[in-house]
Structures are given as C-alpha cells and as structure tokens.
Design an enzyme around this catalytic site. Structure first.
Site, PDB file in Angstrom:
ATOM      1  N   ASP A   1      51.857  30.731  43.607  1.00 53.50           N
ATOM      2  CA  ASP A   1      52.954  29.803  43.890  1.00 53.50           C
ATOM      3  C   ASP A   1      53.537  29.235  42.594  1.00 53.50           C
ATOM      4  OD1 ASP A   1      54.625  28.312  45.502  1.00 53.50           O
ATOM      5  OD2 ASP A   1      53.015  27.579  46.800  1.00 53.50           O
TER       6      ASP A   1
ATOM      7  N   ASP B   1      59.955  29.292  52.875  1.00 54.29           N
ATOM      8  CA  ASP B   1      59.057  28.398  53.598  1.00 54.29           C
ATOM      9  C   ASP B   1      59.554  28.164  55.014  1.00 54.29           C
ATOM     10  OD1 ASP B   1      57.122  28.040  51.786  1.00 54.29           O
ATOM     11  OD2 ASP B   1      57.802  26.101  51.040  1.00 54.29           O
TER      12      ASP B   1
END
Ligand code: DGJ
Length: 738
Positions: free
Chosen positions: A464, A530
C-alpha cells in the site's frame, strides 16, 4: 522493417540510414534520422507497408511543409525531443541549465543503431552538443504488440553541474485527430473518462502527488471525432512513472499536433554532476485503427507477452479489510478463513493492523514486527498455518514507504522522513513518508519484509501507499526527493521479489492511485479502487482495462451495502462485476446468510471455470442504448469461444433494450450461444428473457452475431446477464481442414 540505404555514403560521414520504418501488428512509425538534429517522426499510425529507398525519398518530399507561417524560414516540424533551435515554439523537449547557461542545446546525431528484427525493432540514437557539453541517448522501439515506446537519457559531459528541469518526449498525430480523451478521478472513483476538442494550445495533465495518482491521465488519447471503444482511429500515450509526471497534448499555430510527456521534476530535483546522466521514464504510444479496444489490445498483448507476466490461474482472493478493518481477533479471522475456504477462496489476505501499535491509522506504521498485543503467543503463526492447512495462500499487507510519527521507527530515525528544512510535510492519514532513497532506511525495510516473508512463508503482499508526497525533500541532499524515492521503490520491490521467489505483490495506493505500466514491471496486479460498489466498479474496471488486462486488476465482491457509497446491490450484480478481473471477496462472510454463501460459491465456480478465457481473451467493450447498457466481453485469441456480460447501468429510454451485437468472433464459424453465470431469477419468464434464452441456447454464425446480434434479457438497472459463445465442434473441424 524497411531501412533506406545511406544516400551517397562515400561523400557523407553518416553511417546510418536517413530514414527507418519500424512496423508491427498493423502499426508503423517512420523516423527521419538527420545528422544535424534529433530523430523526427514523419509518421506514426496505420502501417505504411514496406517502403523502398525511393519511397522514403518521396515520403520526405511529401511531408516537408511550406514555410507559410510568416517569419519562420524553415520547416519547424519538431523532433521527438523538440528543440527551440529548429524554430519550435511549443513545449521544449529538454529543459535545464548550468546556472543559467547552456539552456538551449542543439543536438547533433553522432551514431545510430537500428536493431534488425522482423517484427518491431528499435532505434538507438546518440547525440551531442559540443557547446553545452551535453550528450543524449534516445531510444525508440516498436514492440511486437505494435506499441511504440521511447525514452531519453541526458548526460553531463561538461565540467560543472547541469540541472535537468525536464525531458519531454512527443509523438505527432495527424490533423484528423480532433478529439482528446483522458482520465480524471479521485479516491474511490478512479479513471473517469473525460473528453474534449483538441484545441490550439497546450493541454497538460500534471501529477504532483509523488505517486501515479487517483486522478492520473493514465492514457491520453487523440482520436477522430466520435472515437469509441469499437470505432474511430486513436493515438494514445502513457507516461510510465509512479512519481510526479506530466502528460501533454499540444497543437501549435503551425498546425502540428503532438502528444507525449515525461517526468515532472521539482525545482533542483535532478542536478547532474560531471559524467552523470538522467533517464526519462518510458513514453508509451499505441495506435488503434478501430477504436479504444484496439489500443487496449496492444497494451494487453504486450503485458501478456512479458516473461514475468503471471501465468498461473489467478487465485480467488479474500481480503479481510472491509470485514474487520483494524479489529484483529484470531478467532474471528479463523472463522473467516474457514468460510472463505468453504466458498472456494484460494488466497487469504490479512490487511492493515497486524503489526506494532497499529490498532488504528494513527500509530505503528513503519514498525514491521508482529503485534504482541493482538498476535502474540503464536497467534499469528496459528492463523498462517490454519490458512495454509485449508489449502489457501497467505497474503499480508504492508505499507513499506510510510510511517506514523507515533511509531518506534519515526522516533528513532526522524532524519529518515522526507521533509523540507525546518518542517515536516502536512500529515496525510496521520502519516509521513520514509525516505527509502537513504540506504539505511531502505535496508531496514528490505530486511524487515524479507525476514517476515521467509519466516511465515508469505505468498502475497498487498503493498500500500496511502499518501501524497508533498514537501518531500531529503534530509541528506536537501533536495526534492520524489524522483529518487520512486526509483528506490522500484528497486526495493525488485530486491524483495528476487529474495522471495514465488512471492506476488499487489500495487495498492489508497485504492487505485498507483496504476501505471512501470509499477506493473515490479508488481503482479493492481488494486483498482477502494470502492467495491459494483455499479462504480463497472466504470473503474472498464477504464482501468484501457491499459491493464483483466487478470492484473484486483476485483472483489463487497458487502451487499457498499462501505464507500451506501448503495445496496444484489449479489448477482456484485458477482458478475467482480468476475471481470482478478476476482476476490472483501465481505464479512460471518454476516452472510448460508444462501448468500452458496450463491457466492457459484460465482467463485463460474470465475474458476472462465478465468482462463477472461485472462487471455481479447477485450471488447461497447456502450449501448445511449450508455445505459454496457457490453463487456472477451474472445479467445483463436476465436473458439467468447464470454460477454451485459450490464444495465441505467434504465434505457426505450424498452426493452435493442439487439446487442457480439463482435470479435470468426465470421464463418457457427457458435452455440448460451446463457451463462449463476442463475438469477426465473429464466423461463417471457417478460424478462428473450426466446432463445428461455430455450437454453441458439446457434448463430460469428457474422450474424456481429451484424444482426441478439436480444438480451430485460433487466432492472444494476443487474447483469452473461452470455457464453462456443464454436461448434464441426466448424472447428471444417475450419482446421480449410
Ligand atoms: C488503503 C487500501 O486501499 C485499503 O484497501 C486498505 O488496505 C487500507 N489502505 C488499509 O489501511
């Protein structure tokens, strides 16, 4: 490839051909290689076919422009790296200086190497400017996919420092390219297409996030009016860089239209000492004769041909982020693992929250040691062993380039944080950036990750990167640090992969903010967003696949009520949408009913049965019924089979929807067309399903499917239907005999 022999080689010191044509897969680029300048692209687009020496000479005449623009006495057509000395007043290809001097070089070509490959090929040009003491290497390649890629390297051959402000490569497009199409976006709504007219002036998309960006242009395409997925000519460029970058479309008063780009360098970010050089990222170019699908197909073909492209069936992945967030508890996760395995999941990924004091997003980031509080007493080992015993791979989340100030790492090494003198950058998700261009910081992260991967047999990393790099300076050099940081991230990924054979890595960045061709050279898939709301995902995946093939796009089924939008969608639509990618689950299955888990298992089975086709097929997209109905399909490279999804994104104005054409199949072959995917509702209902659907199948030729088409179910919005087509065996036999 055609190469003109050097004209009058004996009278000229030039040892290379003055013009070279590189061609592959129906596209070609013709490049003039003058001695007194840099390479100039005379043509990029549909293949010209073989060109003889005489053709080349004629082509030069045909493309030398009148000096009609009052005041300029020469043809100002720019080189691939445009320079001002030619009279060019558009964006300069090179900008830089030595304390204000040597700011406008004039490069002369000193050597050219042409690689002699039957398909594609490449040109490497060495150039020098004796006055500014700069050297330049330019590489232009045509890859077997028909993609063009180019990059430049500038060398400081002088005795004092040369500051590079930018290297911008530009490719010409013809005047029939009247439209521009690129992408915008934001967190959880990435890759939204936007269109405009190719107007006079410079259209610049700057990415200053220090990462690729959720709003990155991704692909800037110039095309003929009305350019669509299946029609219109298209010329697209992509700057393959995961730091600051610039993508440009420029139309200047003399009529030239160029598209290109390069890295966006911050003030003083790259200063070359004598002997040092700076290399630009690759600029990728794709020509499409029949619309955006053609352009996408070139990128997909190229990526799929790479030696390191993932070839194993892409495992059904469960990521627990939306199921548990930071609330890690062994028993809960063991239960989730059991449920995941029971529906057919093949890879189980533990997300953020397993390390240090990371119980929420304010602390612990950077402390890559398993949390004693939550995972001590062998609990972490138990989870890993349990997952593996269930036959699943184990994946783990990291955010290696980041740190919370409230962490042992930040406390012990404040000098490892990117910053400007006297202040830290503004906080972003309570975190700062670790300067991995500093060898000790780099080594620390490398060591921490490799030892955990090795100790626990971790198969997959979700990598990430959750903040922008602003005010991101190095405490060592005092300079802006995005350039070095980006290159260090690539190195780190490579070193970890080399040290951990078989490990796969996903590029995630606040969802889909690090999606570009260079990060894909160092990772194995991207997390597209997301937002797992299937309605939104249809758009995000549709446009991510303009560059990235479906097998590299992480695509999960979320909860019935989307965590990011609050929209409630049925499992049939969520499943049908997730299948269009590297399929997974991101849903708290402890809350799902037994019936929902059965239905989920059906989607998992459908994906497993179809993934070989979905992950190798040629992508087809169409917007139908004024955009209310989206067709997405894949056709096997040998045209033996196809799979099409029809998604109702809105309610069409007229009803039921019109016939849908299924393109891309072999015209003469007969195909058995059947409803596909887990059943959704009463398939015998004549108010919803057309006759052929209720009968279970229909056999039509590829030509009929592409020209007449067939009726599709009349579904509510946010519903999808799947259609499979399979070439009839007898046509296979006939076909193979002919
Ligand atoms: C952002 C990612 O996009 C999410 O999927 C999740 O991994 C969180 N970060 C964790 O902090």
């Amino acid at each position: 490839m055609s190469v003109a022999e050097p004209a009058g080689a004996s009278e000229s010191p030039r040892t290379w051909s003055p013009i070279v044509r590189l061609a592959a897969a129906g596209s070609s680029i013709v490049v003039a290689l003058p001695e007194d300048g840099l390479p100039r692209v005379l043509h990029w687009g549909p293949d010209t076919g073989q060109l003889s020496e005489a053709d080349f000479a004629a082509l030069v005449q045909a493309t030398t422009r009148p000096n009609a623009a009052n005041g300029i006495d020469v043809d100002t057509s720019p080189a691939i790296l445009p320079e001002a000395w030619t009279g060019w007043t558009g964006t300069p290809g090179i900008s830089g200086h030595r304390d204000g001097r040597d700011w406008s070089p004039r490069f002369r070509t000193t050597a050219v190497t042409v690689t002699q490959e039957w398909n594609g090929g490449g040109i490497e040009v060495e150039a020098r400017d004796a006055i500014t003491d700069l050297g330049l290497t330019l590489v232009i390649e045509m890859l077997p996919s028909g993609l063009v890629r180019a990059r430049a390297s500038v060398r400081n051959e002088g005795s004092d420092a040369y500051r590079v402000d930018g290297l911008t490569l530009m490719l010409p497009v013809p005047t029939r390219a009247d439209e521009l199409l690129d992408m915008a976006g934001r967190w959880s709504k990435e890759r939204v297409p936007q269109r405009g007219t190719f107007r006079v002036g410079t259209y610049t998309r700057e990415g200053r996030h220090g990462r690729t960006g959720a709003d990155a242009a991704t692909l800037l395409t110039a095309g003929t009016t009305g350019l669509d997925f299946g029609s219109g000519e298209a010329w697209g460029v992509h700057v393959a860089f995961s730091g600051n970058h610039r993508t440009v479309a420029e139309r200047i008063f003399t009529g030239e239209r160029l598209i290109g780009g390069g890295e966006l360098l911050l003030p003083g970010e790259v200063v070359l000492r004598p002997g040092e050089s700076y290399t630009s990222p690759y600029l990728w170019g794709a020509y499409g004769r029949d619309g955006l699908d053609d352009v996408a197909a070139r990128f997909h073909r190229h990526l799929r041909a790479r030696a390191g492209h993932p070839r194993s069936p892409r495992p059904v992945t469960m990521n627990v982020w939306e199921a548990v967030y930071f609330d890690h508890d062994l028993d809960r996760l063991l239960e989730l693992a059991d449920l995941a395995a029971s529906v057919g999941v093949e890879r189980f990924v533990l997300d953020d929250g397993w390390f240090g004091d990371r119980r929420n997003d304010t602390a612990g980031l950077g402390d890559w040691a398993i949390s004693d509080a939550v995972w001590g007493d062998g609990r972490f080992r138990r989870l890993v062993d349990h997952v593996k015993a269930l036959g699943m791979e184990f994946g783990l989340w990291f955010e290696p380039e980041m740190v919370n100030l409230d962490s042992d790492l930040a406390r012990s090494h404040p000098e490892w944080l990117l910053q400007v003198p006297g202040r830290l950058p503004v906080e972003f998700r309570h975190q700062q950036v670790l300067d991995i261009a500093q060898p000790d910081a780099y080594a620390h992260v490398l060591r921490s990750i490799v030892s955990l991967v090795t100790e626990y047999g971790i198969d997959f990393i979700k990598w990430d990167h959750n903040r922008d790099l602003v005010d991101a300076g190095s405490t060592v050099t005092g300079r802006a640090g995005v350039h070095e940081q980006t290159l260090a991230a690539y190195r780190l990924l490579d070193e970890i992969r080399a040290a951990c054979p078989g490990l796969e890595i996903e590029s995630c960045s606040s969802g889909g903010a690090r999606v570009d061709l260079e990060i894909l050279e160092h990772t194995d898939r991207v997390w597209a967003s997301d937002c797992i709301d299937a309605h939104e995902r249809q758009q995000i995946q549709r446009w991510t696949s303009q560059l990235v093939p479906l097998e590299l796009i992480g695509s999960h089924i979320g909860a019935e009520k989307s965590h990011t939008t609050g929209r409630k969608l049925p499992l049939s639509f969520r499943g049908g949408t997730a299948v269009l990618g590297h399929f997974g689950v991101e849903w708290d299955l402890t809350e799902a009913t037994a019936e929902q888990r059965f239905e989920l298992a059906d989607w998992v089975s459908f994906y497993k049965a179809q993934r070989a086709l979905i992950h190798t097929g040629t992508l087809i997209r169409r917007d139908l019924e004024a955009g209310a109905l989206w067709l997405t399909g894949v056709v096997a490279p040998d045209q033996s089979a196809g799979l099409f999804a029809i998604a109702f994104m809105e309610r069409p104005v007229t009803w039921p929807a019109g016939r849908v054409l299924l393109p891309g199949l072999s015209p003469e072959a007969s195909y058995v067309v059947t409803p596909a995917g887990p059943a959704d509702g009463d398939a015998g209902n004549p108010k919803i399903y057309p006759e052929w659907w209720r009968n279970g199948s229909v056999t039509l030729t590829g030509a009929t499917l592409a020209t007449v088409g067939l009726d599709v179910p009349a579904l509510h919005p946010d519903r999808a239907a799947w259609i499979a087509v399979e070439r009839e065996p007898q046509t296979l036999a006939e076909g193979s005999g002919s």
